[in-house]
Scaffold this active site. Structure first.
Site, PDB file in Angstrom:
ATOM      1  N   SER A 148       0.847  -1.098   0.088  1.00 13.25           N
ATOM      2  CA  SER A 148       0.128  -0.101  -0.012  1.00 13.25           C
ATOM      3  C   SER A 148       0.808   1.257   0.009  1.00 13.25           C
ATOM      4  O   SER A 148       1.647   1.388   0.806  1.00 13.25           O
ATOM      5  CB  SER A 148      -1.004   0.135   1.174  1.00 13.25           C
ATOM      6  OG  SER A 148      -1.574   1.232   1.169  1.00 13.25           O
ATOM      7  N   LYS A 169      -1.394  -1.090  -4.188  1.00 17.38           N
ATOM      8  CA  LYS A 169      -2.582  -0.354  -3.872  1.00 17.38           C
ATOM      9  C   LYS A 169      -1.977   1.286  -3.815  1.00 17.38           C
ATOM     10  O   LYS A 169      -0.771   1.362  -3.016  1.00 17.38           O
ATOM     11  CB  LYS A 169      -3.063  -0.689  -2.522  1.00 17.38           C
ATOM     12  CG  LYS A 169      -4.098   0.133  -1.885  1.00 17.38           C
ATOM     13  CD  LYS A 169      -4.679  -0.501  -0.854  1.00 17.38           C
ATOM     14  CE  LYS A 169      -4.632   0.342   0.633  1.00 17.38           C
ATOM     15  NZ  LYS A 169      -5.566  -0.694   1.545  1.00 17.38           N
ATOM     16  N   LYS A 187      -3.085   4.899  -2.491  1.00 16.65           N
ATOM     17  CA  LYS A 187      -3.983   6.076  -1.787  1.00 16.65           C
ATOM     18  C   LYS A 187      -4.379   7.188  -2.809  1.00 16.65           C
ATOM     19  O   LYS A 187      -3.315   7.660  -3.418  1.00 16.65           O
ATOM     20  CB  LYS A 187      -3.197   6.368  -0.482  1.00 16.65           C
ATOM     21  CG  LYS A 187      -2.977   5.390   0.291  1.00 16.65           C
ATOM     22  CD  LYS A 187      -4.065   4.810   1.172  1.00 16.65           C
ATOM     23  CE  LYS A 187      -3.800   3.789   2.238  1.00 16.65           C
ATOM     24  NZ  LYS A 187      -4.930   3.270   2.974  1.00 16.65           N
ATOM     25  N   ASP A 200      -7.096   3.207  -3.102  1.00 15.77           N
ATOM     26  CA  ASP A 200      -7.861   3.336  -1.551  1.00 15.77           C
ATOM     27  C   ASP A 200      -8.151   4.876  -1.379  1.00 15.77           C
ATOM     28  O   ASP A 200      -7.207   5.562  -1.047  1.00 15.77           O
ATOM     29  CB  ASP A 200      -6.961   2.594  -0.479  1.00 15.77           C
ATOM     30  CG  ASP A 200      -7.577   2.466   0.709  1.00 15.77           C
ATOM     31  OD1 ASP A 200      -8.656   2.864   0.626  1.00 15.77           O
ATOM     32  OD2 ASP A 200      -7.186   1.775   1.757  1.00 15.77           O
ATOM     33  N   GLU A 226     -11.059   0.980  -2.921  1.00 17.07           N
ATOM     34  CA  GLU A 226     -11.617   0.415  -1.836  1.00 17.07           C
ATOM     35  C   GLU A 226     -12.028   2.000  -1.277  1.00 17.07           C
ATOM     36  O   GLU A 226     -11.538   2.906  -1.211  1.00 17.07           O
ATOM     37  CB  GLU A 226     -10.177   0.315  -1.082  1.00 17.07           C
ATOM     38  CG  GLU A 226     -10.273  -0.153   0.593  1.00 17.07           C
ATOM     39  CD  GLU A 226      -8.944  -0.702   0.843  1.00 17.07           C
ATOM     40  OE1 GLU A 226      -8.047  -1.006   0.153  1.00 17.07           O
ATOM     41  OE2 GLU A 226      -8.769  -0.750   2.359  1.00 17.07           O
ATOM     42  N   ASP A 268     -13.739  -1.003   3.536  1.00 18.44           N
ATOM     43  CA  ASP A 268     -12.872  -1.118   4.612  1.00 18.44           C
ATOM     44  C   ASP A 268     -13.387  -0.611   5.770  1.00 18.44           C
ATOM     45  O   ASP A 268     -14.069  -1.112   6.590  1.00 18.44           O
ATOM     46  CB  ASP A 268     -11.699  -0.482   4.346  1.00 18.44           C
ATOM     47  CG  ASP A 268     -10.489  -0.429   5.354  1.00 18.44           C
ATOM     48  OD1 ASP A 268     -10.864  -0.796   6.528  1.00 18.44           O
ATOM     49  OD2 ASP A 268      -9.222   0.093   5.088  1.00 18.44           O
ATOM     50  N   LYS A 313      -9.841  -6.627   8.345  1.00 20.77           N
ATOM     51  CA  LYS A 313      -8.906  -6.205   9.277  1.00 20.77           C
ATOM     52  C   LYS A 313      -9.337  -6.726  10.600  1.00 20.77           C
ATOM     53  O   LYS A 313     -10.513  -6.481  11.088  1.00 20.77           O
ATOM     54  CB  LYS A 313      -8.720  -4.770   9.428  1.00 20.77           C
ATOM     55  CG  LYS A 313      -7.890  -4.122   8.095  1.00 20.77           C
ATOM     56  CD  LYS A 313      -7.924  -2.705   8.471  1.00 20.77           C
ATOM     57  CE  LYS A 313      -7.319  -2.232   7.084  1.00 20.77           C
ATOM     58  NZ  LYS A 313      -7.389  -0.595   6.982  1.00 20.77           N
ATOM     59  N   GLY A 354      -4.194  -4.148   6.316  1.00 16.73           N
ATOM     60  CA  GLY A 354      -3.303  -3.897   7.267  1.00 16.73           C
ATOM     61  C   GLY A 354      -3.253  -2.673   7.892  1.00 16.73           C
ATOM     62  O   GLY A 354      -3.979  -1.922   7.535  1.00 16.73           O
TER      63      GLY A 354
HETATM   64  O1  OSB Z   1      -6.898   2.219   4.649  1.00 17.68           O
HETATM   65  O2  OSB Z   1      -6.168   0.449   4.466  1.00 17.68           O
HETATM   66  C1  OSB Z   1      -6.032   1.305   4.889  1.00 17.68           C
HETATM   67  C2  OSB Z   1      -2.827   1.980   7.101  1.00 17.68           C
HETATM   68  C3  OSB Z   1      -3.441   2.440   8.267  1.00 17.68           C
HETATM   69  C4  OSB Z   1      -4.880   2.602   8.151  1.00 17.68           C
HETATM   70  C5  OSB Z   1      -5.621   2.422   7.269  1.00 17.68           C
HETATM   71  C6  OSB Z   1      -4.924   1.832   5.952  1.00 17.68           C
HETATM   72  C7  OSB Z   1      -3.726   1.561   5.994  1.00 17.68           C
HETATM   73  C8  OSB Z   1      -3.103   0.939   4.669  1.00 17.68           C
HETATM   74  C9  OSB Z   1      -1.641   0.304   4.884  1.00 17.68           C
HETATM   75  O3  OSB Z   1      -3.308   1.116   3.760  1.00 17.68           O
HETATM   76  C10 OSB Z   1      -1.511  -1.132   5.307  1.00 17.68           C
HETATM   77  C11 OSB Z   1      -0.474  -1.965   5.637  1.00 17.68           C
HETATM   78  O4  OSB Z   1       0.576  -1.930   4.690  1.00 17.68           O
HETATM   79  O5  OSB Z   1      -0.535  -2.107   6.572  1.00 17.68           O
HETATM   80 MG    MG Z   2      -8.192   1.163   3.520  1.00 17.49          MG
END
Ligand code: OSB
Ligand code: MG
Length: 370
Positions: free
Chosen positions: A135, A161, A163, A188, A213, A238, A262, A290
Protein backbone atom coordinates in the site's frame (compact mmCIF):
# COMPACT_ATOMS: atom_id res chain seq x y z
CA UNK A 1 -6.29 -22.22 31.40
CA UNK A 2 -6.40 -19.67 34.20
CA UNK A 3 -5.53 -16.14 33.10
CA UNK A 4 -2.96 -15.17 35.73
CA UNK A 5 -1.58 -11.91 34.46
CA UNK A 6 -2.15 -9.41 31.67
CA UNK A 7 0.26 -6.69 30.57
CA UNK A 8 -0.30 -3.70 28.34
CA UNK A 9 2.69 -2.28 26.48
CA UNK A 10 2.12 1.03 24.71
CA UNK A 11 4.87 1.36 22.12
CA UNK A 12 5.65 3.85 19.38
CA UNK A 13 7.99 3.07 16.49
CA UNK A 14 9.26 5.33 13.68
CA UNK A 15 8.11 4.28 10.22
CA UNK A 16 10.82 3.95 7.55
CA UNK A 17 8.95 6.59 5.54
CA UNK A 18 5.97 8.85 6.28
CA UNK A 19 2.69 7.26 5.22
CA UNK A 20 0.20 9.75 3.81
CA UNK A 21 -3.47 8.95 3.26
CA UNK A 22 -6.53 11.08 2.65
CA UNK A 23 -7.04 11.28 6.44
CA UNK A 24 -3.53 12.30 7.47
CA UNK A 25 0.19 11.53 7.58
CA UNK A 26 1.72 8.98 9.90
CA UNK A 27 5.40 9.30 10.76
CA UNK A 28 5.52 7.10 13.83
CA UNK A 29 3.24 4.20 14.52
CA UNK A 30 2.00 3.43 18.02
CA UNK A 31 0.18 0.34 19.20
CA UNK A 32 -0.70 -1.47 22.38
CA UNK A 33 0.72 -4.95 22.73
CA UNK A 34 -1.34 -7.14 25.06
CA UNK A 35 0.38 -10.04 26.83
CA UNK A 36 -1.76 -12.72 28.48
CA UNK A 37 -0.02 -15.13 30.90
CA UNK A 38 -1.17 -18.61 31.86
CA UNK A 39 0.55 -21.82 32.94
CA UNK A 40 4.01 -20.70 31.87
CA UNK A 41 2.86 -19.51 28.43
CA UNK A 42 2.40 -15.95 27.12
CA UNK A 43 0.00 -15.04 24.34
CA UNK A 44 0.49 -11.74 22.51
CA UNK A 45 -2.05 -9.54 20.76
CA UNK A 46 -1.79 -6.17 19.02
CA UNK A 47 -4.30 -3.36 19.33
CA UNK A 48 -4.00 -1.32 16.13
CA UNK A 49 -5.61 1.94 17.29
CA UNK A 50 -3.56 4.97 16.20
CA UNK A 51 -2.52 8.19 17.95
CA UNK A 52 -5.43 10.10 16.43
CA UNK A 53 -9.02 9.23 15.51
CA UNK A 54 -8.43 9.72 11.75
CA UNK A 55 -9.08 6.22 10.46
CA UNK A 56 -11.33 5.09 13.30
CA UNK A 57 -12.71 6.82 16.40
CA UNK A 58 -10.46 4.62 18.54
CA UNK A 59 -7.07 5.92 19.68
CA UNK A 60 -4.33 4.37 21.79
CA UNK A 61 -5.75 6.31 24.75
CA UNK A 62 -9.36 5.17 24.31
CA UNK A 63 -8.19 1.59 23.82
CA UNK A 64 -6.00 1.79 26.93
CA UNK A 65 -9.02 2.98 28.92
CA UNK A 66 -11.41 0.36 27.53
CA UNK A 67 -8.91 -2.46 28.01
CA UNK A 68 -7.92 -1.39 31.53
CA UNK A 69 -11.34 -0.56 32.89
CA UNK A 70 -13.76 -2.84 31.05
CA UNK A 71 -12.13 -5.72 29.18
CA UNK A 72 -9.27 -6.88 31.39
CA UNK A 73 -11.02 -6.87 34.83
CA UNK A 74 -13.59 -9.54 33.91
CA UNK A 75 -10.94 -11.60 32.08
CA UNK A 76 -8.32 -11.73 34.86
CA UNK A 77 -8.43 -14.86 36.98
CA UNK A 78 -10.87 -16.61 34.66
CA UNK A 79 -10.34 -20.13 33.40
CA UNK A 80 -10.77 -20.30 29.64
CA UNK A 81 -10.68 -23.05 27.06
CA UNK A 82 -11.96 -20.99 24.11
CA UNK A 83 -11.50 -17.32 23.09
CA UNK A 84 -15.29 -16.95 23.05
CA UNK A 85 -15.37 -17.44 26.84
CA UNK A 86 -13.32 -14.26 27.08
CA UNK A 87 -15.30 -12.21 24.56
CA UNK A 88 -18.61 -13.26 26.17
CA UNK A 89 -17.60 -11.43 29.36
CA UNK A 90 -17.39 -8.06 27.65
CA UNK A 91 -19.94 -8.56 24.92
CA UNK A 92 -22.03 -5.79 26.51
CA UNK A 93 -19.34 -3.19 25.71
CA UNK A 94 -20.42 -1.31 22.61
CA UNK A 95 -17.92 -0.52 19.87
CA UNK A 96 -14.16 -0.32 20.51
CA UNK A 97 -13.33 -3.25 18.23
CA UNK A 98 -9.58 -2.58 18.17
CA UNK A 99 -9.33 -2.69 21.97
CA UNK A 100 -11.33 -5.92 22.00
CA UNK A 101 -9.23 -7.50 19.25
CA UNK A 102 -5.98 -6.78 21.12
CA UNK A 103 -7.11 -8.85 24.08
CA UNK A 104 -9.02 -11.58 22.25
CA UNK A 105 -6.18 -12.22 19.82
CA UNK A 106 -3.68 -12.62 22.67
CA UNK A 107 -5.94 -15.36 24.03
CA UNK A 108 -5.99 -17.07 20.61
CA UNK A 109 -2.20 -17.06 20.53
CA UNK A 110 -2.12 -18.47 24.06
CA UNK A 111 -4.61 -21.24 23.30
CA UNK A 112 -2.91 -22.22 20.04
CA UNK A 113 0.40 -22.55 21.94
CA UNK A 114 -1.31 -24.62 24.64
CA UNK A 115 -2.73 -26.94 22.00
CA UNK A 116 0.68 -27.26 20.38
CA UNK A 117 -0.40 -25.89 16.99
CA UNK A 118 0.15 -22.81 14.87
CA UNK A 119 -2.61 -20.23 14.83
CA UNK A 120 -3.25 -20.96 11.16
CA UNK A 121 -3.87 -24.62 12.02
CA UNK A 122 -6.23 -23.69 14.85
CA UNK A 123 -8.19 -21.36 12.54
CA UNK A 124 -8.47 -23.91 9.75
CA UNK A 125 -5.96 -22.34 7.36
CA UNK A 126 -5.26 -23.99 4.02
CA UNK A 127 -2.00 -22.44 2.78
CA UNK A 128 1.60 -22.02 3.87
CA UNK A 129 2.31 -18.84 1.95
CA UNK A 130 0.14 -15.81 1.50
CA UNK A 131 0.03 -13.60 -1.57
CA UNK A 132 0.70 -10.00 -0.64
CA UNK A 133 0.90 -6.51 -2.08
CA UNK A 134 1.98 -3.11 -0.90
CA UNK A 135 0.00 0.00 0.00
CA UNK A 136 1.68 3.18 -1.22
CA UNK A 137 0.92 6.50 0.45
CA UNK A 138 0.14 9.71 -1.41
CA UNK A 139 3.38 11.10 -2.84
CA UNK A 140 4.33 14.77 -3.24
CA UNK A 141 4.74 14.50 -7.02
CA UNK A 142 3.80 12.22 -9.88
CA UNK A 143 7.50 11.43 -10.43
CA UNK A 144 7.85 10.37 -6.79
CA UNK A 145 4.76 8.17 -7.13
CA UNK A 146 6.10 6.40 -10.22
CA UNK A 147 9.49 5.96 -8.58
CA UNK A 148 7.87 4.44 -5.50
CA UNK A 149 5.87 2.00 -7.63
CA UNK A 150 9.04 1.06 -9.56
CA UNK A 151 10.90 0.41 -6.29
CA UNK A 152 8.25 -1.92 -4.94
CA UNK A 153 7.91 -3.77 -8.22
CA UNK A 154 11.69 -4.28 -8.23
CA UNK A 155 11.40 -5.71 -4.73
CA UNK A 156 8.92 -8.27 -6.07
CA UNK A 157 5.50 -6.90 -5.12
CA UNK A 158 2.98 -7.91 -7.75
CA UNK A 159 -0.02 -5.98 -6.44
CA UNK A 160 0.10 -2.26 -5.82
CA UNK A 161 -2.44 -0.22 -3.88
CA UNK A 162 -2.35 3.54 -4.32
CA UNK A 163 -3.90 5.93 -1.85
CA UNK A 164 -6.09 8.54 -3.50
CA UNK A 165 -7.86 11.73 -2.45
CA UNK A 166 -9.63 14.54 -4.34
CA UNK A 167 -7.07 16.01 -6.73
CA UNK A 168 -4.85 12.90 -6.55
CA UNK A 169 -6.75 10.20 -8.40
CA UNK A 170 -7.09 9.83 -12.17
CA UNK A 171 -3.75 11.38 -13.09
CA UNK A 172 -1.48 9.25 -10.85
CA UNK A 173 -3.57 6.11 -11.43
CA UNK A 174 -3.48 6.58 -15.21
CA UNK A 175 0.28 7.20 -15.16
CA UNK A 176 0.94 3.98 -13.24
CA UNK A 177 -1.47 2.04 -15.43
CA UNK A 178 0.24 3.28 -18.58
CA UNK A 179 3.64 2.22 -17.28
CA UNK A 180 2.36 -1.17 -16.06
CA UNK A 181 -0.55 -2.26 -18.29
CA UNK A 182 -1.10 -5.66 -16.62
CA UNK A 183 -0.20 -4.86 -13.00
CA UNK A 184 -2.72 -5.77 -10.28
CA UNK A 185 -3.46 -2.16 -9.38
CA UNK A 186 -6.05 -0.77 -6.97
CA UNK A 187 -6.96 2.50 -5.26
CA UNK A 188 -7.89 3.27 -1.64
CA UNK A 189 -9.71 6.54 -0.97
CA UNK A 190 -10.19 6.15 2.79
CA UNK A 191 -13.63 7.78 2.52
CA UNK A 192 -12.47 10.99 0.86
CA UNK A 193 -15.22 11.25 -1.79
CA UNK A 194 -18.99 11.57 -2.04
CA UNK A 195 -21.62 10.20 -4.36
CA UNK A 196 -21.32 13.44 -6.35
CA UNK A 197 -17.92 12.11 -7.49
CA UNK A 198 -19.57 9.15 -9.27
CA UNK A 199 -18.48 10.43 -12.74
CA UNK A 200 -14.83 10.36 -11.61
CA UNK A 201 -15.17 6.74 -10.50
CA UNK A 202 -16.89 5.84 -13.76
CA UNK A 203 -13.80 7.14 -15.55
CA UNK A 204 -11.68 4.79 -13.42
CA UNK A 205 -13.50 1.84 -14.99
CA UNK A 206 -11.22 2.35 -18.01
CA UNK A 207 -8.13 1.71 -15.85
CA UNK A 208 -8.98 -1.92 -15.16
CA UNK A 209 -8.41 -1.62 -11.41
CA UNK A 210 -8.65 -4.70 -9.23
CA UNK A 211 -10.98 -2.73 -6.96
CA UNK A 212 -11.67 0.70 -5.48
CA UNK A 213 -11.45 0.63 -1.69
CA UNK A 214 -13.77 2.69 0.53
CA UNK A 215 -14.45 5.61 -1.81
CA UNK A 216 -17.28 7.06 0.31
CA UNK A 217 -18.12 7.98 3.90
CA UNK A 218 -16.54 5.82 6.64
CA UNK A 219 -19.86 4.75 8.09
CA UNK A 220 -21.78 4.40 4.87
CA UNK A 221 -23.09 1.42 3.01
CA UNK A 222 -26.14 3.00 1.33
CA UNK A 223 -24.25 5.36 -0.99
CA UNK A 224 -21.65 2.70 -1.71
CA UNK A 225 -24.49 0.50 -3.00
CA UNK A 226 -25.63 3.34 -5.26
CA UNK A 227 -22.11 3.90 -6.55
CA UNK A 228 -21.45 0.19 -7.08
CA UNK A 229 -24.50 0.01 -9.36
CA UNK A 230 -22.86 2.59 -11.62
CA UNK A 231 -19.44 0.92 -11.83
CA UNK A 232 -17.87 -2.12 -13.42
CA UNK A 233 -14.91 -2.00 -11.04
CA UNK A 234 -15.66 -3.79 -7.76
CA UNK A 235 -15.96 -1.62 -4.66
CA UNK A 236 -14.17 -2.99 -1.60
CA UNK A 237 -15.35 -1.96 1.85
CA UNK A 238 -12.85 -1.22 4.61
CA UNK A 239 -13.89 1.45 7.17
CA UNK A 240 -17.62 0.61 6.95
CA UNK A 241 -17.38 -2.96 8.23
CA UNK A 242 -17.01 -3.24 12.02
CA UNK A 243 -18.80 -6.50 12.77
CA UNK A 244 -20.49 -9.52 11.20
CA UNK A 245 -23.73 -7.53 11.27
CA UNK A 246 -22.25 -4.74 9.14
CA UNK A 247 -20.89 -7.36 6.75
CA UNK A 248 -24.32 -8.95 6.39
CA UNK A 249 -26.01 -5.59 5.76
CA UNK A 250 -23.39 -4.63 3.17
CA UNK A 251 -23.74 -7.96 1.38
CA UNK A 252 -27.54 -7.76 1.42
CA UNK A 253 -27.71 -4.32 -0.14
CA UNK A 254 -24.76 -5.02 -2.49
CA UNK A 255 -22.70 -2.13 -1.14
CA UNK A 256 -19.58 -3.67 -2.65
CA UNK A 257 -18.26 -6.89 -4.12
CA UNK A 258 -15.16 -7.36 -1.95
CA UNK A 259 -14.37 -6.91 1.75
CA UNK A 260 -11.06 -5.86 3.24
CA UNK A 261 -10.71 -7.87 6.45
CA UNK A 262 -8.90 -6.21 9.29
CA UNK A 263 -9.04 -8.19 12.47
CA UNK A 264 -8.74 -5.03 14.61
CA UNK A 265 -11.54 -3.24 12.80
CA UNK A 266 -13.96 -6.15 13.30
CA UNK A 267 -13.16 -6.72 16.99
CA UNK A 268 -11.04 -9.87 16.94
CA UNK A 269 -10.56 -13.23 15.32
CA UNK A 270 -13.96 -14.67 16.31
CA UNK A 271 -15.75 -11.95 14.35
CA UNK A 272 -13.23 -12.30 11.53
CA UNK A 273 -14.08 -16.01 11.30
CA UNK A 274 -17.82 -15.27 11.29
CA UNK A 275 -17.39 -12.73 8.48
CA UNK A 276 -15.17 -15.15 6.58
CA UNK A 277 -17.88 -17.81 6.73
CA UNK A 278 -20.59 -15.38 5.65
CA UNK A 279 -18.56 -14.06 2.72
CA UNK A 280 -17.65 -17.55 1.57
CA UNK A 281 -21.35 -18.39 1.34
CA UNK A 282 -22.22 -15.11 -0.35
CA UNK A 283 -19.43 -15.34 -2.93
CA UNK A 284 -17.68 -12.23 -1.60
CA UNK A 285 -13.88 -12.60 -1.80
CA UNK A 286 -11.76 -11.32 1.07
CA UNK A 287 -8.26 -10.03 1.46
CA UNK A 288 -6.38 -9.13 4.59
CA UNK A 289 -5.91 -5.42 5.16
CA UNK A 290 -3.09 -3.93 7.19
CA UNK A 291 -2.66 -1.26 9.85
CA UNK A 292 1.13 -0.82 9.67
CA UNK A 293 1.43 -3.52 12.31
CA UNK A 294 4.48 -4.71 14.22
CA UNK A 295 5.61 -8.29 13.71
CA UNK A 296 2.92 -9.39 16.17
CA UNK A 297 0.00 -7.96 14.23
CA UNK A 298 1.57 -8.95 10.92
CA UNK A 299 1.80 -12.57 12.13
CA UNK A 300 -1.93 -12.53 12.95
CA UNK A 301 -2.67 -11.16 9.49
CA UNK A 302 -0.67 -13.91 7.83
CA UNK A 303 -2.32 -16.68 9.83
CA UNK A 304 -5.77 -15.26 9.15
CA UNK A 305 -5.07 -14.92 5.43
CA UNK A 306 -4.46 -18.69 5.19
CA UNK A 307 -8.24 -19.23 5.38
CA UNK A 308 -9.85 -20.40 2.10
CA UNK A 309 -11.80 -17.27 1.16
CA UNK A 310 -8.76 -14.96 1.29
CA UNK A 311 -8.38 -15.14 -2.47
CA UNK A 312 -6.91 -11.69 -3.18
CA UNK A 313 -3.44 -10.40 -2.21
CA UNK A 314 -3.33 -8.72 1.22
CA UNK A 315 -1.79 -5.48 2.51
CA UNK A 316 0.78 -7.53 4.40
CA UNK A 317 4.16 -6.27 3.31
CA UNK A 318 7.65 -7.21 4.44
CA UNK A 319 8.89 -5.83 7.76
CA UNK A 320 11.41 -3.54 6.03
CA UNK A 321 8.58 -1.71 4.30
CA UNK A 322 7.48 -0.43 7.73
CA UNK A 323 10.29 -0.58 10.32
CA UNK A 324 14.06 -0.61 10.43
CA UNK A 325 14.02 -2.66 13.62
CA UNK A 326 10.96 -4.45 14.90
CA UNK A 327 10.04 -5.63 18.39
CA UNK A 328 9.59 -9.25 17.28
CA UNK A 329 11.58 -11.75 15.25
CA UNK A 330 11.97 -13.13 12.72
CA UNK A 331 11.44 -10.27 10.29
CA UNK A 332 8.99 -11.03 7.52
CA UNK A 333 10.47 -11.01 4.05
CA UNK A 334 8.94 -11.19 0.61
CA UNK A 335 9.47 -14.33 -1.45
CA UNK A 336 10.04 -12.16 -4.45
CA UNK A 337 9.56 -14.83 -7.11
CA UNK A 338 5.82 -14.98 -6.37
CA UNK A 339 4.98 -11.95 -4.15
CA UNK A 340 4.18 -14.11 -1.13
CA UNK A 341 5.17 -14.15 2.53
CA UNK A 342 5.64 -17.47 4.30
CA UNK A 343 3.40 -18.03 7.32
CA UNK A 344 5.26 -18.80 10.58
CA UNK A 345 5.06 -22.48 11.48
CA UNK A 346 5.90 -22.25 15.20
CA UNK A 347 3.35 -22.53 17.98
CA UNK A 348 0.66 -19.85 18.16
CA UNK A 349 1.52 -16.81 16.04
CA UNK A 350 5.08 -18.11 15.83
CA UNK A 351 7.03 -14.90 16.51
CA UNK A 352 9.31 -14.09 19.42
CA UNK A 353 9.16 -10.78 21.26
CA UNK A 354 12.55 -9.13 21.75
CA UNK A 355 12.39 -7.66 25.29
CA UNK A 356 15.18 -5.11 24.76
CA UNK A 357 13.64 -3.75 21.57
CA UNK A 358 10.25 -3.63 23.25
CA UNK A 359 11.60 -1.60 26.17
CA UNK A 360 13.41 0.77 23.84
CA UNK A 361 10.20 1.87 22.11
CA UNK A 362 7.84 1.56 25.05
CA UNK A 363 6.07 4.69 26.27
CA UNK A 364 3.53 3.14 28.64
CA UNK A 365 3.24 -0.07 30.65
CA UNK A 366 0.69 -1.54 33.03
CA UNK A 367 0.43 -4.89 34.75
CA UNK A 368 -2.78 -6.55 35.90
CA UNK A 369 -2.34 -9.46 38.28
CA UNK A 370 -5.11 -11.92 39.13
O1 OSB B 1 -6.99 2.07 4.72
O2 OSB B 1 -6.05 0.21 4.44
C1 OSB B 1 -6.06 1.33 4.96
C2 OSB B 1 -2.86 1.86 7.01
C3 OSB B 1 -3.38 2.46 8.14
C4 OSB B 1 -4.73 2.72 8.20
C5 OSB B 1 -5.57 2.37 7.13
C6 OSB B 1 -5.06 1.75 6.01
C7 OSB B 1 -3.68 1.52 5.94
C8 OSB B 1 -3.02 0.95 4.76
C9 OSB B 1 -1.67 0.30 4.96
O3 OSB B 1 -3.45 1.03 3.64
C10 OSB B 1 -1.73 -1.17 5.01
C11 OSB B 1 -0.44 -1.78 5.51
O4 OSB B 1 0.48 -1.92 4.72
O5 OSB B 1 -0.37 -2.12 6.71
MG1 MG C 1 -8.30 0.99 3.43
Amino acid sequence: MKIERIELHHISQPLVAPFRTSFGTQVTRPCILVAVYSEGLVGWGECVAADDPGYSYETVQTAWHILSDFLIPPTLGQTVTTPQEVTARYQWVRGHPMAKAGLENAVWDLLAQAEGVSLSKLLGGVRERVEVGVSIGIQPTLEAQLERVDQFIQQGYRRIKMKIEPGWELTPLTAVRERYPTLKLMADANSAFTLADAPLFREMDALNLLMIEQPLHYDDIADHAKLQRQLQTPICLDESIHSPLHARWAIEIKAGRIINMKVGRVGGLSNALAIHEMCLEAGIPLWCGGMLETGVGRAFNLHLATLPNFTLPGDISATNRYYNEDIAEPDFTLNNEDSTITVPTGLGIGVRILPERLEKVRVGYRVFQA
